[in-house]
Design an enzyme around this catalytic site. Sequence first.
Site, PDB file in Angstrom:
ATOM      1  CG  ASP A 311      -1.992   1.074   1.197  1.00  0.00           C
ATOM      2  OD1 ASP A 311      -2.307   1.578   0.100  1.00  0.00           O
ATOM      3  OD2 ASP A 311      -2.528   1.423   2.273  1.00  0.00           O
ATOM      4  CD  GLU A 314      -0.535   5.342  -4.307  1.00  0.00           C
ATOM      5  OE1 GLU A 314      -0.147   5.702  -3.174  1.00  0.00           O
ATOM      6  OE2 GLU A 314      -1.209   4.331  -4.505  1.00  0.00           O
ATOM      7  CG  ASP A 424      -8.500   4.158  -0.303  1.00  0.00           C
ATOM      8  OD1 ASP A 424      -8.279   2.939  -0.213  1.00  0.00           O
ATOM      9  OD2 ASP A 424      -7.802   5.020   0.257  1.00  0.00           O
TER      10      ASP A 424
HETATM   11  O1  MIG Z   1      -4.221   6.379   4.138  1.00  0.00           O
HETATM   12  O2  MIG Z   1      -3.962   1.248   5.715  1.00  0.00           O
HETATM   13  O3  MIG Z   1      -6.000   2.025   0.170  1.00  0.00           O
HETATM   14  O4  MIG Z   1      -7.037  -0.072   1.732  1.00  0.00           O
HETATM   15  O5  MIG Z   1      -7.185   0.341   4.488  1.00  0.00           O
HETATM   16  C1  MIG Z   1      -4.976   5.213   4.134  1.00  0.00           C
HETATM   17  C2  MIG Z   1      -5.141   1.986   5.747  1.00  0.00           C
HETATM   18  C3  MIG Z   1      -4.062   4.025   4.062  1.00  0.00           C
HETATM   19  C4  MIG Z   1      -5.135   3.067   2.132  1.00  0.00           C
HETATM   20  C5  MIG Z   1      -5.571   1.781   1.490  1.00  0.00           C
HETATM   21  C6  MIG Z   1      -6.652   1.145   2.316  1.00  0.00           C
HETATM   22  C7  MIG Z   1      -6.151   0.891   3.724  1.00  0.00           C
HETATM   23  C8  MIG Z   1      -5.687   2.215   4.342  1.00  0.00           C
HETATM   24  N1  MIG Z   1      -4.659   2.834   3.499  1.00  0.00           N
END
Ligand code: MIG
Length: 638
Positions: A311, A314, A424
């Site tokens: 995660d 980017e 999201d």
């Molecule tokens: O700023 O880890 O897309 O699936 O639950 C949010 C918390 C960070 C973004 C991910 C989402 C995840 C969330 N993350």
Amino acid sequence: MAVENIKKYVFGNPLNTGAVVMEVAQSSGNPEGLSADQAAKELKTELSKEAFVYGLGETIRGINKRGWLYRSNNADEPHHEEGKNSLYASHNFFIVDDGNSCIGYFIDHPGFVEFDIGYTDKDLFTIRFNDFDFDLYLISGKEPNEIVKNFRELVGKSYMPPVWAFGYGQSRWGYKTADDIRTVRDRYKELGIPLDMIYMDIDYMQDYKDFTVNPERFPDFENFVKEMKEDGIRLIPIIDAGVKIQEGYDVYEEGVKGNLFCKKEDGKNLVAAVWPGKVHFPDFLNSKAREWFGDKYKVLTDVGIEGFWNDMNEPAIFYTEEHLKEVFDDIHDLENIELDIEGFFNLTGLVSGIANNPEDYRRFFHDFDGVKVRHDKVHNLYGFYMTRAAGEAFERIAPDKKILMFSRASYVGMHRYGGVWTGDNMSWWSHLLLNIKQMPSLNMAGFIYSGADTGGFGGDCTEDLMMRWLEFSIFTPLFRNHAALGTREQELYQFKDSESFKNIVELRYALIPYLYQEFTKAVENSSMLFRPLFFDYRDDSRCREIEDQLLVGDAIMIAPVYEQNKTGKYVYLPEGMKMLRMRSYNDYDAEMLEAGDHYVKAELNEVLIFIRPGQKLPLAKPARCVDELDFNDLSYIS
Ligand code: MIG
């Protein structure tokens, strides 16, 4: 290899992104049908009235991309609305198709690219660059399926997940302790709803530090992993891109010592802030850094973990130290003057523009195996290379085993190392439809193991939305219910009609042998699991505009209901098919329908599946998890 169908043109001095795995000789002259304007940094082609544009992978809007401005600029963007231009991914492959002839294009460029597809001028397709350095591949073929195949051979075979990754997964940002996770297991078990995975979001970590597990919340983690596995459930932890700056934290210390983090112009490590507080970003574009970070996954595979989701790659930046200081200075200046309206909007803009600020992506550099390159110029590769780090490491750590891996940010090439989830989204009906439309274009780009947050991530999910979304997601390889912190709880046991939820999830398990077989074909043959109707029915122009029915594998067409308070829908059949209205794997109506338009009923608990002529649909007997499915004991509907 079908190299004769691919022409490569080189503009400027492109970097090697790693997307392409095939040697293609460089063609000279101008690419046919395209005009290139070096000074304006543009490519242009005319769009005939009939032309459709398919592709661009993970984006907003329709399957036909005509009529909007899309930007390859990987973004931490939780608002997937039709006014947006970028999501988390850059998949610069598309097909222009006028119904008779078609041609594919792949723009291999790691930085910003703008696709103006009849946006400024409805009959013009303009591609704009910040840096006019790229490889352009022209991919020919008789029809879109053939172009896709040629393209996919160019970029290499898609990632193959373990078979259990076709099971159902429950996730929520907010499970904090082992007991929270046991509750999820227990409640699913009580209702007899199959479950293969429970995802662990950032709260399992110690202070959001990658490759740590909070020992108070998860005492004896290794045994906990075992305990869950005895119930057929695998735990899938999240890994974030940023590494917390903290003395004594091994990942931080090794990264500093080994020079493995992204650097500013002055040679110091960039300091950004994300969930752990201040972080450094591993320089995934550097093979040494990849090897180092990749090996860290072993900390978790050693205790029995077999899957991950990457995660914030980017990368998402809440703020950088430099930018925050500039903002405070500017605010301070504004504080001392009489604030006019313009000043007021300056002030609000300063604050709302802190996160993911474009300026921040120009503040740091990569050592791209010997080439120093400013981040913004290779921005769209970061998530790809993070996932590549893991994929390369898994080949060392567990060469005989398949590890589940999917990522938020991606670029073409990453499809060899993992899948994607679409980030999201919201608990909106329109996002269920978006999910339906995204699947074929993701498949075109090589992302076969993919899916959305079922039920929606942000916002509150209602029971009917969850039911309808589930009825579509049972066909997507990645099948996960995930929701954001603070939203209404949406595990299937939170709703009233748990019997129907159970039936729908069981139907998924019954479909797994078919889905796995068709998935494998898509990987092996470089084809698509999800196809728009027109890809297969070239002679039926009605199919061109149908974007809410999809072919899934060779045997079936689906027509998901994606509107609230509807108990049926109009469906178009390009040829006669057997319609199944399924309430569960062994409770359904079957009816032969002729080619043409039909209004078909589908109550809230009913899934529509259409069997194509001469095909049969295999169904297994559902089990509590994939490991217990019998792939040999199948019944067939034909
Ligand atoms: O700023 O880890 O897309 O699936 O639950 C949010 C918390 C960070 C973004 C991910 C989402 C995840 C969330 N993350």
